[in-house]
Design an enzyme around this catalytic site. Structure first.
Site, PDB file in Angstrom:
ATOM      1  N   GLY A  18       0.833  -1.201   0.000  1.00 36.60           N
ATOM      2  CA  GLY A  18       0.000   0.000   0.000  1.00 36.60           C
ATOM      3  C   GLY A  18       0.862   1.242   0.000  1.00 36.60           C
ATOM      4  O   GLY A  18       0.511   2.274   0.578  1.00 36.60           O
ATOM      5  N   GLY A  21      -0.222   5.124  -1.184  1.00 37.21           N
ATOM      6  CA  GLY A  21      -1.364   5.816  -0.599  1.00 37.21           C
ATOM      7  C   GLY A  21      -0.938   6.914   0.354  1.00 37.21           C
ATOM      8  O   GLY A  21       0.217   7.375   0.343  1.00 37.21           O
ATOM      9  N   GLY A  24       1.903   5.621   2.860  1.00 37.59           N
ATOM     10  CA  GLY A  24       3.109   5.237   2.120  1.00 37.59           C
ATOM     11  C   GLY A  24       3.837   6.439   1.552  1.00 37.59           C
ATOM     12  O   GLY A  24       5.068   6.539   1.636  1.00 37.59           O
ATOM     13  N   TYR A 151     -15.077  -4.412   8.543  1.00 38.08           N
ATOM     14  CA  TYR A 151     -13.694  -3.938   8.489  1.00 38.08           C
ATOM     15  C   TYR A 151     -13.016  -4.120   9.843  1.00 38.08           C
ATOM     16  O   TYR A 151     -11.859  -4.554   9.931  1.00 38.08           O
ATOM     17  CB  TYR A 151     -13.676  -2.464   8.084  1.00 38.08           C
ATOM     18  N   LYS A 155      -9.594  -6.416  10.789  1.00 41.27           N
ATOM     19  CA  LYS A 155      -8.400  -5.836  11.397  1.00 41.27           C
ATOM     20  C   LYS A 155      -8.105  -6.451  12.766  1.00 41.27           C
ATOM     21  O   LYS A 155      -6.939  -6.592  13.154  1.00 41.27           O
ATOM     22  CB  LYS A 155      -8.559  -4.311  11.516  1.00 41.27           C
ATOM     23  N   PRO A 179      -3.688   3.686  14.691  1.00 41.32           N
ATOM     24  CA  PRO A 179      -3.820   5.144  14.671  1.00 41.32           C
ATOM     25  C   PRO A 179      -5.275   5.573  14.820  1.00 41.32           C
ATOM     26  O   PRO A 179      -6.204   4.851  14.441  1.00 41.32           O
ATOM     27  CB  PRO A 179      -3.287   5.512  13.279  1.00 41.32           C
ATOM     28  N   ASN A 181      -8.001   8.810  13.777  1.00 38.98           N
ATOM     29  CA  ASN A 181      -8.409   9.256  12.436  1.00 38.98           C
ATOM     30  C   ASN A 181      -7.267   9.964  11.708  1.00 38.98           C
ATOM     31  O   ASN A 181      -6.847  11.061  12.081  1.00 38.98           O
ATOM     32  CB  ASN A 181      -9.615  10.184  12.543  1.00 38.98           C
ATOM     33  N   HIS A 195     -12.393   9.557   3.822  1.00 39.57           N
ATOM     34  CA  HIS A 195     -12.568   9.809   5.247  1.00 39.57           C
ATOM     35  C   HIS A 195     -12.999  11.257   5.452  1.00 39.57           C
ATOM     36  O   HIS A 195     -12.980  12.077   4.533  1.00 39.57           O
ATOM     37  CB  HIS A 195     -11.276   9.497   6.004  1.00 39.57           C
TER      38      HIS A 195
END
Length: 358
Positions: A18, A21, A24, A151, A155, A179, A181, A195
């Site tokens: 990832g 994104g 990253g 989701y 996780k 983490p 938000n 988000h």
């Protein structure tokens, strides 16, 4: 083949799934521009992979990809993600894709002797009914919120898988960061599936250029969140990578990025098979969606009214989290304020629009 090419070929690899994104891109930026971490960038061969490089939902392609790279460490960021309404509308995809991705990456990493895997979760995985502030030990003490339970469970299984591997093999480290938000430059600014912060930045921008008198927020704007600027999470992840790294070429050299890691941190990695850390600013930074919206409107330059469409759900009212465990190992870490983070994020958006993810 020259000396530098030979040196690069034999360097140990750190793979970031990832890797193109929000997080990253932030890690790559920190490695390039923050002097505390630049040496870490030059000592390893970094690969920032995305879904075009490998379909991580497919076991065979994932195994072949990792077997060729043989990474020393993996920062596992790849996930099927989205905002509140994507979680509500795409339950099956959110559960199945994340289960497949995490199971493939972690099980193969364990089998091919990857030394360190740092995986990224989210505070939405915590129970809906819980005492505040939330701590790492509360992770499995109840059902997650109805709005994102597929989701959240995917996780949670990632954390369980990591803990199992830590108990099986003391020379490998499967670490989870949780983490709050997350937001920042290079985010996904979709109006429907983004988000809350990137979605609102895009919404207020469009309202400004269209001279709209009103902007409607979904819900009542009263929900409370601890927002985490993406560069702060990147620095924590890189510091954890240093902490759990037993590679002689790093630990026998007095690099500057080791200065923010104290003796408590070095003891921590040996005393806890549950290597899970909530990453969040302090509890007193919690802020309502409405207050965030007002700040975004200011930085975008929108001067109209902010109204509410209460026909939409608000999601979980609050999920206040504690950073006590993290602060024990990184006591001097200073988080970016919401004002600083929103200013930098909106400036990035305005500079790069329309060439953004949306």
């Amino acid at each position: 083949m020259n000396i530098s090419t030979i040196y690069y070929y034999y360097m140990k690899t750190i793979l970031v799934t990832g890797g193109t994104g929000l997080l990253g891109n932030s890690i790559k930026n920190i490695l390039h521009h923050d002097e505390k971490y630049q040496k870490y960038y030059t000592d390893y061969r970094w690969i920032f992979a995305n879904s075009k490089d490998c379909d991580l939902t497919n076991y065979s392609t994932t195994y072949n990809y990792l077997q060729v790279l043989k990474p020393y460490a993996i920062i596992h960021l790849a996930a099927c993600v989205g905002g509140l309404y994507k979680n509500i509308n795409d339950k099956r995809q959110m559960f199945e894709d994340n289960i497949k991705i995490n199971m493939n990456v972690l099980s193969i990493a364990f089998d091919i002797d990857v030394h360190i895997v740092i995986s990224c979760l989210s505070t939405c995985v915590f129970p809906d009914s819980v005492s505040y502030p939330i701590k790492e030990k509360d992770l499995h003490n109840g059902e997650p919120h109805e709005s994102n339970y597929p989701y959240a469970y995917a996780k949670r299984f990632l954390e369980i898988q990591s803990r199992i591997y830590n108990q099986m093999e003391t020379n490998k480290h499967f670490i989870c960061v949780i983490p709050t938000n997350l937001y920042g430059p290079c985010d996904h600014f979709s109006l429907e599936n983004g988000h809350v912060i990137p979605s609102l930045i895009h919404k207020f921008y469009l309202a400004k250029i269209a001279n709209n008198e009103n902007v409607y927020l979904r819900g009542n704007g009263k929900s409370l969140r601890q927002f985490l600027y993406v560069n702060d999470l990147s620095k924590i992840i890189l510091s954890l990578l240093v902490l759990y790294n037993t590679d002689d070429c790093i630990n026998k050299t007095n690099h500057t990025y080791l200065n923010n890691i104290n003796d408590n941190a070095k003891k921590e990695k040996y005393n806890d098979t549950n290597k899970t850390y909530i990453v969040t600013p302090n509890e007193d930074t919690e802020i309502s969606i409405f207050q965030v919206a007002k700040r975004i409107a200011y930085f975008i330059g929108y001067t109209g009214k902010i109204l509410f469409d209460t026909s939409y759900t608000n999601g979980q009212y609050k999920k206040t989290a504690s950073n006590d465990k993290l602060k024990k190992i990184f006591p001097d870490f200073i988080f970016t304020t919401i004002e600083e983070g929103l200013k930098e994020t909106t400036q990035w958006f305005l500079t790069h629009y329309p060439n953004i993810r949306k």
